[in-house]
Scaffold this active site. Structure first.
Site, PDB file in Angstrom:
ATOM      1  N   HIS A   9     -14.736 -32.498 -62.626  1.00  0.00           N
ATOM      2  CA  HIS A   9     -14.310 -31.231 -62.282  1.00  0.00           C
ATOM      3  C   HIS A   9     -14.068 -31.224 -60.746  1.00  0.00           C
ATOM      4  CE1 HIS A   9     -15.642 -29.129 -66.412  1.00  0.00           C
ATOM      5  NE2 HIS A   9     -14.591 -30.088 -66.450  1.00  0.00           N
ATOM      6  N   HIS A  40      -7.358 -33.499 -74.231  1.00  0.00           N
ATOM      7  CA  HIS A  40      -8.429 -33.281 -74.982  1.00  0.00           C
ATOM      8  C   HIS A  40      -9.203 -32.053 -74.268  1.00  0.00           C
ATOM      9  CE1 HIS A  40      -7.816 -37.402 -75.940  1.00  0.00           C
ATOM     10  NE2 HIS A  40      -8.232 -37.042 -77.072  1.00  0.00           N
ATOM     11  N   SER A  61     -12.138 -27.910 -67.794  1.00  0.00           N
ATOM     12  CA  SER A  61     -11.057 -28.483 -66.918  1.00  0.00           C
ATOM     13  C   SER A  61      -9.632 -27.650 -67.157  1.00  0.00           C
ATOM     14  CB  SER A  61     -10.804 -29.749 -67.305  1.00  0.00           C
ATOM     15  OG  SER A  61     -10.737 -30.194 -68.523  1.00  0.00           O
ATOM     16  N   GLU A  88      -5.685 -29.608 -77.943  1.00  0.00           N
ATOM     17  CA  GLU A  88      -7.087 -29.514 -78.669  1.00  0.00           C
ATOM     18  C   GLU A  88      -7.009 -29.831 -79.906  1.00  0.00           C
ATOM     19  OE1 GLU A  88     -10.475 -30.262 -79.521  1.00  0.00           O
ATOM     20  OE2 GLU A  88     -10.129 -30.333 -77.222  1.00  0.00           O
ATOM     21  N   ASP A  92      -3.021 -34.237 -82.065  1.00  0.00           N
ATOM     22  CA  ASP A  92      -3.796 -35.404 -81.229  1.00  0.00           C
ATOM     23  C   ASP A  92      -3.155 -35.371 -79.890  1.00  0.00           C
ATOM     24  OD1 ASP A  92      -4.936 -38.201 -81.576  1.00  0.00           O
ATOM     25  OD2 ASP A  92      -2.916 -38.436 -80.444  1.00  0.00           O
ATOM     26  N   GLY A  93      -4.138 -35.489 -78.881  1.00  0.00           N
ATOM     27  CA  GLY A  93      -3.853 -35.478 -77.578  1.00  0.00           C
ATOM     28  C   GLY A  93      -3.105 -36.376 -77.128  1.00  0.00           C
ATOM     29  N   ASP A 148      -9.497 -37.024 -71.109  1.00  0.00           N
ATOM     30  CA  ASP A 148     -11.034 -36.833 -71.312  1.00  0.00           C
ATOM     31  C   ASP A 148     -11.306 -36.694 -72.844  1.00  0.00           C
ATOM     32  OD1 ASP A 148     -13.395 -36.113 -70.756  1.00  0.00           O
ATOM     33  OD2 ASP A 148     -12.958 -33.808 -70.317  1.00  0.00           O
TER      34      ASP A 148
END
Length: 259
Positions: free
Chosen positions: A19, A42, A97, A115, A139-140, A160
């Site tokens: 972060h 994600h 984030s 997400e 799906d990211g 991430d």
């Protein structure tokens, strides 16, 4: 698998590295008048409570951000996002984030979040749905592929994943190669855990061979509790912004000061 929930780990040592670098990079990018696209593969829920049952169960926030909050200068972008979140949502609120990005971007910028976990996605919509964010439950990796190159073209992507699926380590180098070909000006940020058995080694070797100008930054720390596998945190950044070396050096010193 959709078992991972970041509420147990929010504010841990890995979050501090990830972060801090994210907030600094976004602050650097918005200095120019040109708009920015932010993509996160994600996203999690975006907003966490450090006094929640999940956070208190692991104690990772107490070992992480609770010890390091005051180590950041008041003018540091990460410290500013922490203070803004606390002021808006209460004393125990901690920004994920997506919230850090939302607070650091401008009206002219674009915020794209994926997400897949149903409960996390619902919480993400509750936290940021009214902020003009483009939020999808999918799906990211597929989400990011469909968006790149984004409009505006200038921007940043944070990858991430929870790494609960071991095939992620094999997928990520291929994914980064594909995205970098389509979006050669994008800042691509990858977070990865450093575990005792070091499953990241082959992945990082491939990434470094594919992106020779990228930045690799790693920090080590004791395991959060007995039997915990994570002993460090890493960030791999394609097209790292000018001046970020000073920020990684700050984090190195901060973690050394903790002993």
């Amino acid at each position: 698998m959709l078992s991972y929930q970041h509420a147990f780990h929010a504010g841990n040592m890995a979050d501090v590295q990830k972060h801090a670098l994210l907030a600094w990079t976004l602050a650097y990018m918005v200095q120019k008048d040109k708009p920015v696209s932010y993509i996160e593969t994600h996203a999690g829920r975006g907003l966490y409570r450090l006094q929640s049952a999940e956070a208190l169960k692991t104690g990772e926030a107490e070992q992480g951000i609770s010890r390091l909050w005051d180590a950041f200068p008041e003018t540091h972008p990460y410290r500013e996002r922490l203070e803004e979140t606390k002021g808006m949502f209460g004393a125990d609120a901690y920004p994920g984030s997506p919230m850090i990005a939302a607070l650091g971007l401008r009206e002219s910028d674009r915020l794209h979040l994926a997400e897949l976990h149903p409960q996390e996605n619902a919480a993400l919509n509750e936290a940021l749905g009214s902020w003009g964010a483009h939020i999808r439950r999918e799906d990211g990796f597929d989400f990011a592929q469909s968006l790149t190159p984004p409009t505006p073209r200038r921007g940043l992507m944070l990858v991430d994943p929870p790494y609960e699926v071991k095939s992620d380590y094999d997928l990520i180098p291929k994914f980064f190669a594909q995205v970098a070909r389509k979006w050669n000006v994008g800042v691509l940020m990858l977070w990865y855990p450093i575990l005792r058995d070091a499953p990241h080694r082959v992945m990082l070797s491939l990434l470094e061979s594919q992106h020779p100008g990228a930045l690799r930054h790693e920090l080590r720390f004791p395991p959060a509790r007995e039997g915990h596998r994570m002993i460090g945190t890493g960030m791999f950044i394609v097209n790292p912004p000018f001046g970020i070396d000073a920020e990684t050096a700050r984090l190195d010193q901060m973690f050394r000061d903790l002993g």
